[in-house]
Scaffold this active site. Structure first.
Site, mmCIF file in Angstrom:
data_model
loop_
_atom_site.group_PDB
_atom_site.id
_atom_site.type_symbol
_atom_site.label_atom_id
_atom_site.label_comp_id
_atom_site.label_asym_id
_atom_site.label_seq_id
_atom_site.Cartn_x
_atom_site.Cartn_y
_atom_site.Cartn_z
ATOM 1 N N TYR A 18 -15.002 -0.612 -10.933
ATOM 2 C CA TYR A 18 -14.002 0.397 -10.474
ATOM 3 C C TYR A 18 -13.872 -0.109 -9.615
ATOM 4 O O TYR A 18 -12.292 -0.283 -9.467
ATOM 5 C CB TYR A 18 -15.255 2.417 -9.841
ATOM 6 C CG TYR A 18 -13.748 2.951 -9.356
ATOM 7 C CD1 TYR A 18 -13.910 4.462 -10.461
ATOM 8 C CD2 TYR A 18 -13.516 2.818 -8.155
ATOM 9 C CE1 TYR A 18 -12.793 5.016 -9.800
ATOM 10 C CE2 TYR A 18 -12.759 4.281 -7.758
ATOM 11 C CZ TYR A 18 -12.754 4.764 -8.259
ATOM 12 O OH TYR A 18 -11.380 5.924 -8.154
ATOM 13 N N HIS A 22 -9.764 -1.133 -10.546
ATOM 14 C CA HIS A 22 -8.477 -0.563 -9.371
ATOM 15 C C HIS A 22 -8.019 -1.036 -8.363
ATOM 16 O O HIS A 22 -6.412 -1.552 -8.007
ATOM 17 C CB HIS A 22 -9.085 0.683 -8.208
ATOM 18 C CG HIS A 22 -8.946 1.713 -8.866
ATOM 19 N ND1 HIS A 22 -9.950 2.458 -9.289
ATOM 20 C CD2 HIS A 22 -7.929 2.735 -9.001
ATOM 21 C CE1 HIS A 22 -10.533 3.544 -9.866
ATOM 22 N NE2 HIS A 22 -8.666 4.037 -9.515
ATOM 23 N N TYR A 41 -0.611 7.255 -1.576
ATOM 24 C CA TYR A 41 -1.655 7.730 -2.475
ATOM 25 C C TYR A 41 -2.771 5.860 -1.773
ATOM 26 O O TYR A 41 -2.110 5.035 -2.213
ATOM 27 C CB TYR A 41 -1.233 7.221 -3.279
ATOM 28 C CG TYR A 41 -2.896 7.987 -4.925
ATOM 29 C CD1 TYR A 41 -3.582 9.292 -4.001
ATOM 30 C CD2 TYR A 41 -3.098 6.985 -6.058
ATOM 31 C CE1 TYR A 41 -4.895 8.817 -4.838
ATOM 32 C CE2 TYR A 41 -3.685 8.013 -6.708
ATOM 33 C CZ TYR A 41 -4.854 8.776 -6.476
ATOM 34 O OH TYR A 41 -6.236 9.214 -7.201
ATOM 35 N N TRP A 76 -6.055 6.415 -18.539
ATOM 36 C CA TRP A 76 -6.599 5.968 -17.459
ATOM 37 C C TRP A 76 -7.762 6.687 -16.632
ATOM 38 O O TRP A 76 -8.828 7.077 -16.814
ATOM 39 C CB TRP A 76 -5.369 6.224 -16.594
ATOM 40 C CG TRP A 76 -5.875 5.302 -15.189
ATOM 41 C CD1 TRP A 76 -6.757 6.787 -14.447
ATOM 42 C CD2 TRP A 76 -6.091 5.072 -14.628
ATOM 43 N NE1 TRP A 76 -7.359 5.898 -13.275
ATOM 44 C CE2 TRP A 76 -7.055 4.819 -13.541
ATOM 45 C CE3 TRP A 76 -6.486 2.506 -15.283
ATOM 46 C CZ2 TRP A 76 -7.418 3.189 -12.740
ATOM 47 C CZ3 TRP A 76 -6.414 1.926 -14.439
ATOM 48 C CH2 TRP A 76 -7.329 2.193 -13.551
#
Length: 105
Positions: A18, A22, A41, A76
């Site tokens: 993960y 990212h 964000y 995504w």
């Protein structure tokens, strides 16, 4: 401006992957987020997989709807879904904003 914070749970055994994903987010996904009104964000993650997300936007429901209309978001979300615990569907549908109780301006 609306500040939004949410919690999700990444499967601990998938956490390293993960993080790798990212670290190399698709440029078209970044462009879609910006065009849809997502600002400042950030994602934070504990070693047990607890994920804290934070963003600023003018209208969260509108920003989510704008992302929902993009093809890149569909790809995504489909790719990210297996990383999460306790989610039936797309991860972005499980992003329930927490209630803000304090903000130091």
């Amino acid at each position: 401006m609306q500040r939004v914070c949410f919690l999700l749970k990444v499967r601990p055994e998938r956490l390293a992957e993960y993080r790798r994903r990212h670290a190399a987010i698709w440029p078209d996904m970044l462009a879609a987020l910006s065009a849809s009104g997502w600002r400042n964000y950030s994602l934070f993650c504990r070693e047990d997989g607890l994920l804290v997300g934070y963003l600023e936007t003018d209208d969260f429901a509108e920003a989510q709807a704008a992302m929902e209309r993009t093809e890149v978001n569909a790809r995504w979300q489909r790719d990210m879904a297996p990383f999460f615990e306790g989610i039936d569907g797309n991860p972005d549908e499980a992003m329930v904003p927490l209630t803000e109780v304090f903000h130091l301006a």
